[in-house]
Design a protein around this motif. Structure first.
Motif, PDB file in Angstrom:
ATOM      1  N   GLY A  88       0.796  -1.233   0.000  1.00 19.49           N
ATOM      2  CA  GLY A  88       0.000   0.000   0.000  1.00 19.49           C
ATOM      3  C   GLY A  88       0.826   1.280   0.000  1.00 19.49           C
ATOM      4  O   GLY A  88       0.510   2.241  -0.718  1.00 19.49           O
ATOM      5  N   ASN A  89       1.884   1.288   0.812  1.00 23.06           N
ATOM      6  CA  ASN A  89       2.715   2.494   0.863  1.00 23.06           C
ATOM      7  C   ASN A  89       3.405   2.764  -0.467  1.00 23.06           C
ATOM      8  O   ASN A  89       3.532   3.907  -0.890  1.00 23.06           O
ATOM      9  CB  ASN A  89       3.779   2.368   1.963  1.00 23.06           C
ATOM     10  N   HIS A  90       3.856   1.685  -1.103  1.00 24.67           N
ATOM     11  CA  HIS A  90       4.518   1.859  -2.406  1.00 24.67           C
ATOM     12  C   HIS A  90       3.541   2.444  -3.422  1.00 24.67           C
ATOM     13  O   HIS A  90       3.891   3.284  -4.238  1.00 24.67           O
ATOM     14  CB  HIS A  90       5.061   0.525  -2.915  1.00 24.67           C
ATOM     15  N   PHE A  91       2.305   1.958  -3.336  1.00 31.73           N
ATOM     16  CA  PHE A  91       1.272   2.424  -4.273  1.00 31.73           C
ATOM     17  C   PHE A  91       1.053   3.930  -4.114  1.00 31.73           C
ATOM     18  O   PHE A  91       1.112   4.690  -5.091  1.00 31.73           O
ATOM     19  CB  PHE A  91      -0.033   1.648  -3.997  1.00 31.73           C
ATOM     20  N   ILE A  92       0.835   4.387  -2.884  1.00 27.22           N
ATOM     21  CA  ILE A  92       0.497   5.810  -2.714  1.00 27.22           C
ATOM     22  C   ILE A  92       1.687   6.710  -3.059  1.00 27.22           C
ATOM     23  O   ILE A  92       1.511   7.783  -3.629  1.00 27.22           O
ATOM     24  CB  ILE A  92      -0.064   6.136  -1.308  1.00 27.22           C
ATOM     25  N   HIS A  93       2.882   6.255  -2.765  1.00 33.02           N
ATOM     26  CA  HIS A  93       4.036   7.128  -3.042  1.00 33.02           C
ATOM     27  C   HIS A  93       4.425   7.126  -4.526  1.00 33.02           C
ATOM     28  O   HIS A  93       4.890   8.145  -5.035  1.00 33.02           O
ATOM     29  CB  HIS A  93       5.211   6.771  -2.138  1.00 33.02           C
ATOM     30  N   ALA A  94       4.218   6.011  -5.201  1.00 29.04           N
ATOM     31  CA  ALA A  94       4.489   6.018  -6.650  1.00 29.04           C
ATOM     32  C   ALA A  94       3.484   6.923  -7.360  1.00 29.04           C
ATOM     33  O   ALA A  94       3.833   7.648  -8.298  1.00 29.04           O
ATOM     34  CB  ALA A  94       4.432   4.599  -7.208  1.00 29.04           C
ATOM     35  N   ALA A  95       2.222   6.905  -6.880  1.00 25.29           N
ATOM     36  CA  ALA A  95       1.209   7.795  -7.471  1.00 25.29           C
ATOM     37  C   ALA A  95       1.549   9.249  -7.148  1.00 25.29           C
ATOM     38  O   ALA A  95       1.471  10.124  -8.019  1.00 25.29           O
ATOM     39  CB  ALA A  95      -0.176   7.423  -6.934  1.00 25.29           C
ATOM     40  N   ARG A  96       1.910   9.498  -5.906  1.00 32.77           N
ATOM     41  CA  ARG A  96       2.267  10.868  -5.481  1.00 32.77           C
ATOM     42  C   ARG A  96       3.421  11.415  -6.303  1.00 32.77           C
ATOM     43  O   ARG A  96       3.425  12.581  -6.692  1.00 32.77           O
ATOM     44  CB  ARG A  96       2.648  10.822  -3.987  1.00 32.77           C
ATOM     45  N   ARG A  97       4.379  10.552  -6.593  1.00 34.00           N
ATOM     46  CA  ARG A  97       5.565  10.999  -7.347  1.00 34.00           C
ATOM     47  C   ARG A  97       5.316  11.017  -8.849  1.00 34.00           C
ATOM     48  O   ARG A  97       6.170  11.454  -9.606  1.00 34.00           O
ATOM     49  CB  ARG A  97       6.738  10.053  -7.073  1.00 34.00           C
ATOM     50  N   ASN A  98       4.201  10.490  -9.269  1.00 34.78           N
ATOM     51  CA  ASN A  98       3.898  10.345 -10.695  1.00 34.78           C
ATOM     52  C   ASN A  98       5.013   9.592 -11.436  1.00 34.78           C
ATOM     53  O   ASN A  98       5.534  10.043 -12.459  1.00 34.78           O
ATOM     54  CB  ASN A  98       3.621  11.701 -11.355  1.00 34.78           C
ATOM     55  N   ILE A  99       5.343   8.433 -10.886  1.00 33.21           N
ATOM     56  CA  ILE A  99       6.306   7.552 -11.562  1.00 33.21           C
ATOM     57  C   ILE A  99       5.627   7.020 -12.824  1.00 33.21           C
ATOM     58  O   ILE A  99       4.459   6.630 -12.801  1.00 33.21           O
ATOM     59  CB  ILE A  99       6.710   6.373 -10.648  1.00 33.21           C
ATOM     60  N   ASP A 100       6.368   7.005 -13.912  1.00 37.20           N
ATOM     61  CA  ASP A 100       5.800   6.637 -15.212  1.00 37.20           C
ATOM     62  C   ASP A 100       5.625   5.116 -15.312  1.00 37.20           C
ATOM     63  O   ASP A 100       6.557   4.409 -15.723  1.00 37.20           O
ATOM     64  CB  ASP A 100       6.733   7.162 -16.318  1.00 37.20           C
ATOM     65  N   MET A 101       4.463   4.625 -14.906  1.00 34.82           N
ATOM     66  CA  MET A 101       4.169   3.188 -15.010  1.00 34.82           C
ATOM     67  C   MET A 101       2.657   2.981 -15.060  1.00 34.82           C
ATOM     68  O   MET A 101       1.887   3.829 -14.605  1.00 34.82           O
ATOM     69  CB  MET A 101       4.751   2.415 -13.822  1.00 34.82           C
ATOM     70  N   LEU A 102       2.271   1.864 -15.647  1.00 37.51           N
ATOM     71  CA  LEU A 102       0.857   1.477 -15.652  1.00 37.51           C
ATOM     72  C   LEU A 102       0.665   0.410 -14.585  1.00 37.51           C
ATOM     73  O   LEU A 102       1.356  -0.613 -14.593  1.00 37.51           O
ATOM     74  CB  LEU A 102       0.477   0.914 -17.035  1.00 37.51           C
ATOM     75  N   VAL A 103      -0.258   0.665 -13.658  1.00 40.86           N
ATOM     76  CA  VAL A 103      -0.540  -0.308 -12.596  1.00 40.86           C
ATOM     77  C   VAL A 103      -1.935  -0.894 -12.832  1.00 40.86           C
ATOM     78  O   VAL A 103      -2.924  -0.158 -12.878  1.00 40.86           O
ATOM     79  CB  VAL A 103      -0.458   0.344 -11.200  1.00 40.86           C
ATOM     80  N   ILE A 104      -1.983  -2.219 -13.000  1.00 44.87           N
ATOM     81  CA  ILE A 104      -3.252  -2.913 -13.218  1.00 44.87           C
ATOM     82  C   ILE A 104      -3.541  -3.744 -11.976  1.00 44.87           C
ATOM     83  O   ILE A 104      -2.720  -4.579 -11.573  1.00 44.87           O
ATOM     84  CB  ILE A 104      -3.160  -3.821 -14.466  1.00 44.87           C
ATOM     85  N   CYS A 105      -4.678  -3.492 -11.365  1.00 44.87           N
ATOM     86  CA  CYS A 105      -5.044  -4.221 -10.146  1.00 44.87           C
ATOM     87  C   CYS A 105      -6.266  -5.085 -10.408  1.00 44.87           C
ATOM     88  O   CYS A 105      -7.350  -4.568 -10.689  1.00 44.87           O
ATOM     89  CB  CYS A 105      -5.341  -3.236  -9.016  1.00 44.87           C
ATOM     90  N   VAL A 106      -6.097  -6.389 -10.329  1.00 46.80           N
ATOM     91  CA  VAL A 106      -7.234  -7.301 -10.414  1.00 46.80           C
ATOM     92  C   VAL A 106      -7.818  -7.401  -9.002  1.00 46.80           C
ATOM     93  O   VAL A 106      -7.201  -7.970  -8.106  1.00 46.80           O
ATOM     94  CB  VAL A 106      -6.812  -8.681 -10.954  1.00 46.80           C
ATOM     95  N   ASN A 107      -8.977  -6.785  -8.827  1.00 49.44           N
ATOM     96  CA  ASN A 107      -9.586  -6.709  -7.498  1.00 49.44           C
ATOM     97  C   ASN A 107     -10.690  -7.756  -7.376  1.00 49.44           C
ATOM     98  O   ASN A 107     -11.776  -7.602  -7.923  1.00 49.44           O
ATOM     99  CB  ASN A 107     -10.160  -5.297  -7.278  1.00 49.44           C
ATOM    100  N   ASN A 108     -10.360  -8.851  -6.645  1.00 50.76           N
ATOM    101  CA  ASN A 108     -11.389  -9.875  -6.391  1.00 50.76           C
ATOM    102  C   ASN A 108     -11.762  -9.904  -4.917  1.00 50.76           C
ATOM    103  O   ASN A 108     -12.319 -10.869  -4.429  1.00 50.76           O
ATOM    104  CB  ASN A 108     -10.942 -11.250  -6.908  1.00 50.76           C
TER     105      ASN A 108
END
Ligand code: SF4
Length: 285
Positions: free
Chosen positions: A107-127
């Motif tokens: 979770g922490n990696h997710f919020i900080h990568a978004a905050r930093r606008n790291i250039d990547m596509l994140v696909i989350c399969v939410n089941n």
């Protein structure tokens, strides 16, 4: 496609790894099919596309796709992906993982990568559950749903992933389900062409654990639910797309904006500060 291929996406899969481990009725394979179609439709450079996943049922995707793949430790797909992107900015980096891996342990990696606008596509399969490890509660398990660690129903508040990604700064945020295969493939292809932190949530069935424990029938019953309960609202305010147990599912593209990426900003700042010495600093000269 060659004449010996049994399926149009076969050349994108590691056929020596088949059969896959996913249960009958699981939605993860549907998402892989959409992803492969998106790679084809967007004419992505396969030599420059890398896929990174963490641990879990969805984490196996990286091992099945015939791309440069990294199957990393639990929750750490985004830090690995960040390192790849910084080491070689030409790469198209995709993180493909499940709700538990990405938003609890990672979770922490997710919020900080978004905050930093790291250039990547994140696909989350939410089941809504940890599949591989036995059906435990994740941050997206709907309030009141049963899990192996919540036998009387979850009493925890849930994360709404589009809102989380949006509020942390993601430049592209969308949600589809495994029922919306065409929309999902189109959305993935569009997301490939953008720069910055892009996030796609895919609501997907887990008949073996989440549905069985919640007496929701098989994979097909869940697909019926996805069909009948979803409503497309492109541009919806992400504050209004939270999910309830077996409630309405708002799908669509919610956010699409342009922001400089972390690397763009860093390079600009260093150029300003270092002037003539910038090229030397970058090791170009
Ligand atoms: Fe899919 Fe659930 Fe089976 Fe994992 S446990 S493969 S998520 S159906």
């Amino acid at each position: 496609m060659t004449t010996t291929q049994a399926h149009p996406i076969e050349y994108l899969l590691r056929m020596d790894r088949m059969p896959h481990i996913w249960c009958p009725g699981c939605g993860i394979g549907v998402t892989v099919n959409c992803f492969a179609r998106a790679l084809q439709d967007s004419k992505a450079d396969l030599d420059k596309t890398v896929i990174v996943s963490g641990i879990g049922c969805t984490g196996r995707v990286a091992g099945y796709l015939k791309l440069d793949s990294f199957h990393t430790t639990h929750g750490r797909a985004i830090p690995f992906a960040t390192g790849l992107k910084l080491a070689n900015p030409e790469l198209n980096v995709v993180v493909y993982s499940g709700d538990g891996d990405l938003t609890a342990i990672g979770g922490n990696h997710f919020i900080h990568a978004a905050r930093r606008n790291i250039d990547m596509l994140v696909i989350c399969v939410n089941n809504f559950t940890y599949g591989m490890t036995g059906g435990q509660l994740t941050p997206t398990t709907p309030y009141s749903a049963v899990a192996s660690t919540a036998p009387y129903g979850s009493f925890e508040k849930t994360f709404s992933l589009p809102f989380l990604a949006d509020s942390c700064g993601a430049v592209y945020v969308a949600r589809w389900t495994t029922f919306h295969v065409r929309q999902l493939a189109r959305c993935m292809a569009e997301a490939f062409t953008k720069r910055g932190f892009r996030f796609i949530e895919i609501i997907s069935p887990c008949p073996t654990l989440y549905q069985r424990r919640n007496k929701l029938g098989d994979g097909l019953s869940f697909m019926k639910y996805l069909k009948e309960s979803s409503e497309c609202k492109d541009g919806a305010d992400t504050r209004a797309v939270a999910l309830d147990f077996q409630g309405k599912i708002i799908v669509g593209k919610f956010v699409d904006r342009d922001q400089p990426t972390w690397l763009d900003d860093m390079n600009r700042r260093y150029r300003e500060k270092l002037g003539d010495k910038y090229e030397e600093y970058k090791g170009i000269k």
